[in-house]
Design an enzyme around this catalytic site. Structure first.
Site, PDB file in Angstrom:
ATOM      1  N   CYS A 133      33.395  42.049  39.199  1.00  0.00           N
ATOM      2  CA  CYS A 133      33.491  41.252  40.435  1.00  0.00           C
ATOM      3  C   CYS A 133      34.945  41.015  40.802  1.00  0.00           C
ATOM      4  O   CYS A 133      35.620  40.167  40.208  1.00  0.00           O
ATOM      5  CB  CYS A 133      32.763  39.923  40.248  1.00  0.00           C
ATOM      6  SG  CYS A 133      32.937  38.837  41.669  1.00  0.00           S
TER       7      CYS A 133
ATOM      8  N   CYS B 192      35.670  37.482  42.167  1.00  0.00           N
ATOM      9  CA  CYS B 192      35.732  36.415  41.149  1.00  0.00           C
ATOM     10  C   CYS B 192      37.025  36.499  40.343  1.00  0.00           C
ATOM     11  O   CYS B 192      37.650  35.481  40.051  1.00  0.00           O
ATOM     12  CB  CYS B 192      34.567  36.528  40.166  1.00  0.00           C
ATOM     13  SG  CYS B 192      33.004  36.965  40.910  1.00  0.00           S
ATOM     14  N   ASP B 193      37.411  37.705  39.938  1.00  0.00           N
ATOM     15  CA  ASP B 193      38.443  37.834  38.913  1.00  0.00           C
ATOM     16  C   ASP B 193      39.776  38.386  39.417  1.00  0.00           C
ATOM     17  O   ASP B 193      40.757  38.366  38.677  1.00  0.00           O
ATOM     18  CB  ASP B 193      37.925  38.749  37.776  1.00  0.00           C
ATOM     19  CG  ASP B 193      36.685  38.152  37.121  1.00  0.00           C
ATOM     20  OD1 ASP B 193      36.568  36.916  37.116  1.00  0.00           O
ATOM     21  OD2 ASP B 193      35.832  38.913  36.637  1.00  0.00           O
TER      22      ASP B 193
END
Ligand code: NAP
Length: 311
Positions: free
Chosen positions: A136, A139-140
């Site tokens: 992701c 997200c990261d």
């Protein structure tokens, strides 16, 4: 037939489930939407959505979901945040068992359980997940400011997210197993013009190396040669697998990948009152707009079923 708890239960709160929920709530069908996490599904993994109609400047993934949720809520859609353990779809009264042990029944059901990222299945992938191996970018990505990272894949997700990752990373190397990208032309053009994105063609990541966290990946070219690419992060973005673990697959028809086969009106084959919509369906194209459209279609089919079947 015993009195069911609901006329309709929708499993999953991504764009397909939320749209089905909007239509059902607006249609005054006694409906429950069950979602195990937050509403949104995979859209929450997407930084920016540029191709959903009515947003001329694009929209953040989370904002699109907030708006879809608010729209269903405006019509009073009942939602329950709980994990489904199992389903029985064969009887006229469908039953849904939650992992709390609670059992719910309904006359019709729409399965919108979606899909999840596929893994590459190489040494180091499991061990270093969350320690440099990610699925992701939204997200990261911010963890990789000024670092060198790799993206695996050549589809829309890989290329869109590679572009997004250049906001943070110093260099993004896309590793693709062929010499042409599957991604749509506009994304290809953007990625190829981006100075921070490099490509390794005709190659696969064969191993992810690191002790505490990712330090490098081994590259194996299709001609058999190898090289080592030093990176601190690797984003594996190579497509999706069905979220079908809770589904009674012995009762449902699936394709070879485990996605649900439906008729053109979203009805699951040979199971009256059971419908599916969104990424869990067997299909070629997985788009947010498709999922939303299928959610609407599935709900209208469910309403038709509720209105026409013998009582
Ligand atoms: P996808 O379109 O299935 O592409 C997967 C990519 O990963 C392909 O390039 C494939 O290579 C590669 N791949 C598959 N298995 C691999 C493996 N084991 N090792 C190395 N590479 C592998 O998946 P996606 O990009 O996640 O997209 C999923 C769906 O969402 C698609 O329908 C896509 O159009 C849609 N989507 C749309 C947008 C948008 O419209 N902006 C954004 C994101 C996703 P090959 O090309 O060689 O098969």
């Amino acid at each position: 037939m015993n009195k069911p708890d609901y006329q309709l239960i929708i499993i999953g709160g991504g764009p397909a489930g939320l749209t089905a929920g909007l239509y059902a709530a607006r249609g005054r069908i006694k409906t429950l939407l069950i979602e195990k996490g937050a509403t949104g599904g995979q859209v929450l993994l997407t930084d920016w959505v540029d191709n959903y109609p009515a947003f001329p400047d694009g929209v953040a993934g989370f904002e699109l979901i907030d708006k879809m949720t608010a729209q269903a809520d405006r019509f009073g859609l009942e939602k329950k945040f709980a994990a489904v353990e199992s389903l029985d779809l064969q009887a006229e009264l469908k039953s849904v068992r939650l992992d709390s042990g609670e059992q719910l029944t309904c006359e019709a059901i729409i399965l919108c359980t979606g899909a999840k990222p596929r893994k590459i299945g190489v040494p180091g992938e499991e061990e270093l997940q969350g320690k440099g191996v990610s699925y992701c970018a939204t997200c990261d990505g911010p963890f990789y400011r000024d670092q060198e990272i790799a993206v695996v894949g050549g589809g829309n997700t890989a290329i869109q997210e590679a572009i997004h990752l250049t906001k943070f990373a110093k260099k993004v190397t896309v590793v693709h197993r062929r010499d042409t990208l599957r991604a749509t032309a506009i994304l290809q053009e953007k990625a190829l013009a981006n100075e921070k994105i490099k490509f390794i063609w005709n190659a696969q990541v064969s191993e992810i190396i690191g002790t505490e966290s990712v330090e490098a990946v081994n590259i194996r070219y299709n001609d058999g040669s190898t090289s080592v690419l030093p990176v601190t992060g690797i984003f594996v973005l190579i497509g999706v697998m069905p979220n079908n673990e809770i589904l009674p697959l012995e009762q449902l028809k699936t394709d070879e990948g485990g996605f649900l086969i439906t008729d053109s009106e979203m009805g699951c084959l040979d199971l009256p009152g059971v419908f599916a919509a969104g990424d869990i369906r067997s299909k070629l194209f997985r788009q947010i707009i498709n999922a939303a459209g299928e959610g609407a279609n599935a709900e209208l089919s469910a309403e038709h079923y509720l209105g026409t079947r013998p009582s």
